[in-house]
Motif scaffolding. Structure first.
Motif, PDB file in Angstrom:
ATOM      1  N   GLU A  49       0.881  -1.180   0.000  1.00 53.02           N
ATOM      2  CA  GLU A  49       0.000   0.000   0.000  1.00 53.02           C
ATOM      3  C   GLU A  49       0.912   1.222   0.000  1.00 53.02           C
ATOM      4  N   ARG A 107       0.714  -6.801  -4.636  1.00 55.54           N
ATOM      5  CA  ARG A 107       0.173  -7.837  -3.751  1.00 55.54           C
ATOM      6  C   ARG A 107       0.150  -9.162  -4.498  1.00 55.54           C
ATOM      7  N   GLU A 121      -1.732 -11.625  -4.992  1.00 58.15           N
ATOM      8  CA  GLU A 121      -3.124 -12.045  -4.822  1.00 58.15           C
ATOM      9  C   GLU A 121      -3.278 -13.534  -5.124  1.00 58.15           C
ATOM     10  N   PHE A 140      -9.470  -5.690 -12.248  1.00 58.14           N
ATOM     11  CA  PHE A 140     -10.081  -5.497 -10.936  1.00 58.14           C
ATOM     12  C   PHE A 140      -9.122  -5.937  -9.830  1.00 58.14           C
ATOM     13  N   MET A 149      -5.293  -7.076  -9.443  1.00 58.60           N
ATOM     14  CA  MET A 149      -4.004  -7.263 -10.103  1.00 58.60           C
ATOM     15  C   MET A 149      -2.914  -7.511  -9.072  1.00 58.60           C
ATOM     16  N   GLN A 208      -2.475   2.862  -6.567  1.00 62.37           N
ATOM     17  CA  GLN A 208      -3.427   3.382  -5.575  1.00 62.37           C
ATOM     18  C   GLN A 208      -3.381   4.907  -5.542  1.00 62.37           C
ATOM     19  N   GLU A 237      -4.123   7.414  -2.587  1.00 63.71           N
ATOM     20  CA  GLU A 237      -4.453   7.379  -1.151  1.00 63.71           C
ATOM     21  C   GLU A 237      -4.242   8.753  -0.513  1.00 63.71           C
ATOM     22  N   GLU A 259     -15.853  -3.808  -4.299  1.00 66.12           N
ATOM     23  CA  GLU A 259     -15.154  -2.663  -3.706  1.00 66.12           C
ATOM     24  C   GLU A 259     -14.399  -1.833  -4.753  1.00 66.12           C
ATOM     25  N   LEU A 260     -14.647  -0.529  -4.684  1.00 65.00           N
ATOM     26  CA  LEU A 260     -13.931   0.400  -5.550  1.00 65.00           C
ATOM     27  C   LEU A 260     -12.978   1.254  -4.713  1.00 65.00           C
ATOM     28  N   GLU A 302      -8.392   7.669   6.446  1.00 69.27           N
ATOM     29  CA  GLU A 302      -7.764   7.373   5.152  1.00 69.27           C
ATOM     30  C   GLU A 302      -8.828   7.208   4.066  1.00 69.27           C
ATOM     31  N   SER A 339      -8.805   5.556   0.236  1.00 69.43           N
ATOM     32  CA  SER A 339      -7.884   4.759  -0.581  1.00 69.43           C
ATOM     33  C   SER A 339      -8.634   4.150  -1.758  1.00 69.43           C
ATOM     34  N   GLY A 375      -8.322   2.368  -5.750  1.00 69.66           N
ATOM     35  CA  GLY A 375      -7.479   1.739  -6.763  1.00 69.66           C
ATOM     36  C   GLY A 375      -7.699   2.450  -8.089  1.00 69.66           C
ATOM     37  N   ARG A 421      -9.080   0.094 -10.711  1.00 71.71           N
ATOM     38  CA  ARG A 421     -10.514  -0.199 -10.518  1.00 71.71           C
ATOM     39  C   ARG A 421     -11.358   0.976 -10.979  1.00 71.71           C
TER      40      ARG A 421
END
Ligand code: GAP
Length: 519
Positions: A217, A249, A251, A259, A261, A266, A268, A331-332, A371, A373, A375, A378
């Motif tokens: 992050e 990450r 994943e 969506f 990756m 990010q 933020e 989640e967006l 915060e 945050s 993507g 996204r």
């Protein structure tokens, strides 16, 4: 609502028109890593600008920074990522496919919700104008049973996540009869935790090398610079620090195009506040962020807030802005109340004081943090998928034809105008290039002379260009051109001197900023 066919169309379109390519495609690709093409990078840069300017340029008390991807390894121990940044994974023994246990359960719950939605649609059709949705949801037996099922799954799911009870997470999958989408079997392994951080070595001699991480992050780059920025910028609480940058990450389930990756970007912002004021500022940022999204006109039905089933290790309250992607609501953006967790941890692990002297209270303390945050990739997918339209057009002779058009907000469109000489001769290309040269100082424009004018219009519809300027023989006589609007397809003859103003008026980002409420 989920529409897998639409996702396939969007992936194909994104490739065909230079928005997104699979990374390392000529080597058969690298899973969950993507490259942005010539139009993709322009759209991405415009999204970044919309976010950055709305944070940094329009708020006196928010500044931006750009920190390194590599950071001291102790940072990730202090932040809790070494110990707790993991996902619960489960394998299907027959297909050998690996899944996130929490995602399997969430998808299962969503399927039950979709059944409720279908019941509502059917009843609506049956009863027409008489239909009272609220009453139906409160009284219909089948809907009530399904809702009770969702509630009981949610309760057990939250308990299992919050207590790190991996056995019960598996048992929930078994009890709900969740099957592997590939093999169709219920032959599951136990659930295990899997840390998502990528690591690598610092230094050229591997024996002496230190393990370091690729940041998962961008937020920690902000926290460790909190004092630098506060002191050098002479910032007074409340104030924010914003950053856009890559995050990585590993994943477990990396599907669904951009969506989820393994390398992504990010945007933020950490907002530092007085302890005790977190509820007020959490609400403030929730309202401001949803308003930022809605200014884009992607469809006001397409958003919902979703409070987290399990809070991340750093959060005391958290909500997601979910968007109706072609894969359903997902989640967006996350809005998190992080308390003083991060700064206190870094204070303890680094031994350096990370406090704020509050002149009004005449005391020093570690600030709390809210915060936001989001993507970037996204956000890109949200814009691409909601602006993709397959339209039927009535022609003058009564026949219909279809066109694909990206109805991206003009301020974000990759190309603002295309300048097109009607034919490749008679001095029209020279006149068109003259206009192009003038427009290029202010807008990203393209010049095209190949193919029929109709084909060129379609190509620009497909990448979302708001205006096509056509230079014809009349242009040489009276200094006029036609300007075609992407959405209405109407053409108007105007003086060349007016072109710049018309493009500027429609593509100015101010149009978006002005729509953000409570700024
Ligand atoms: N600093 C807080 C944080 O990173 P998060 O909810 O883990 O919170 C924030 O991530 C946002 O980053 C998400 O809402 C999502 O938009 C984006 N994001 C997270 N993982 C992603 C991935 N693997 N691929 C693309 N975007 C991702």
């Amino acid at each position: 609502m989920a529409n897998p066919e639409m996702l396939k169309k969007i992936i194909a379109h994104a490739k065909e028109y230079g928005f997104i390519f699979q990374s390392s495609e000529i080597y058969d690709g690298l899973s969950a890593v993507y490259d942005y093409g010539q139009n993709g990078v322009e759209l991405k840069n415009n999204i970044k600008k919309y976010w950055w300017d709305s944070m940094v340029k329009l708020n006196e008390n928010i500044v931006g920074i750009d920190t390194a991807i590599f950071m001291h390894p102790k940072i990730w121990t202090a932040s809790g990522h070494v110990g707790a940044f993991s996902d619960p994974l489960i394998d299907n023994k027959d297909s050998k496919k690996r899944y996130r246990a929490d995602v399997l359960i969430e998808d299962h719950r969503e399927k039950i919700q979709l059944k409720i939605n279908k019941d509502v649609d059917k009843a609506q059709k049956r009863f027409g104008d008489e239909f009272d949705k609220e009453e139906f949801l409160k009284t219909n037996k089948r809907v009530l049973d399904r809702q009770a099922k969702i509630d009981s799954i949610t309760e057990r799911f939250q308990n299992a996540l919050n207590n790190d009870d991996l056995d019960d997470l598996k048992q929930l999958i078994v009890d709900e009869g969740i099957i592997c989408p590939v093999s169709g079997s219920k032959n599951w392994t136990d659930v295990r935790q899997f840390n998502l951080m990528f690591d690598t070595k610092l230094g050229s001699v591997s024996e002496d090398a230190d393990k370091i991480y690729l940041r998962p992050e961008t937020a920690q780059g902000i926290f460790v610079n909190y004092l630098n920025v506060q002191k050098t910028g002479r910032m007074k609480l409340p104030f924010g620090i914003a950053q856009i940058g890559k995050a990585f990450r590993n994943e477990i389930v990396a599907r669904q195009f951009i969506f989820r990756m393994r390398e992504f970007e990010q945007m933020e912002m950490q907002f530092f506040i007085r302890p005790g004021e977190q509820e007020k500022w959490f609400e403030h940022w929730k309202n401001l962020r949803i308003s930022w999204h809605k200014a884009l006109n992607l469809g006001s039905e397409g958003y919902r807030f979703h409070d987290h089933d399990k809070l991340a290790h750093y959060a005391t309250a958290a909500t997601d802005i979910e968007f109706d992607f072609p894969m359903g609501f997902k989640e967006l953006e996350g809005i998190h109340s992080r308390g003083d967790f991060d700064l206190s941890q870094h204070q303890e692990f680094s031994g350096k004081k990370l406090q704020y002297f509050d002149p009004e209270l005449n005391k020093s303390y570690v600030p709390f943090v809210i915060e936001t945050s989001i993507g970037l990739d996204r956000m890109f997918l949200a814009i691409l998928s909601s602006s993709f339209k397959d339209e039927k057009i009535e022609k003058a002779d009564g026949k219909t034809e279809s066109r694909i058009v990206l109805k991206i907000h003009p301020a974000l469109a990759p190309v603002k105008a295309a300048v097109l000489p009607l034919v490749k001769k008679d001095g029209l290309p020279e006149k068109a290039r003259e206009i192009l040269k003038e427009l290029q100082y202010e807008f990203n424009c393209q010049y095209e002379e190949k193919d029929s004018i109709g084909k060129r219009y379609r190509r620009h519809d497909a990448i979302g260009t708001p205006f096509c300027i056509t230079v014809d023989h009349q242009s040489l006589e009276d200094n006029t051109v036609t300007i075609r609007d992407r959405d209405t397809m109407q053409q108007e003859r105007i003086n060349i001197n007016e072109v710049k103003n018309i493009i500027s008026e429609k593509t100015n980002m101010k149009n978006l900023f002005e729509k953000i409420e409570n700024r």
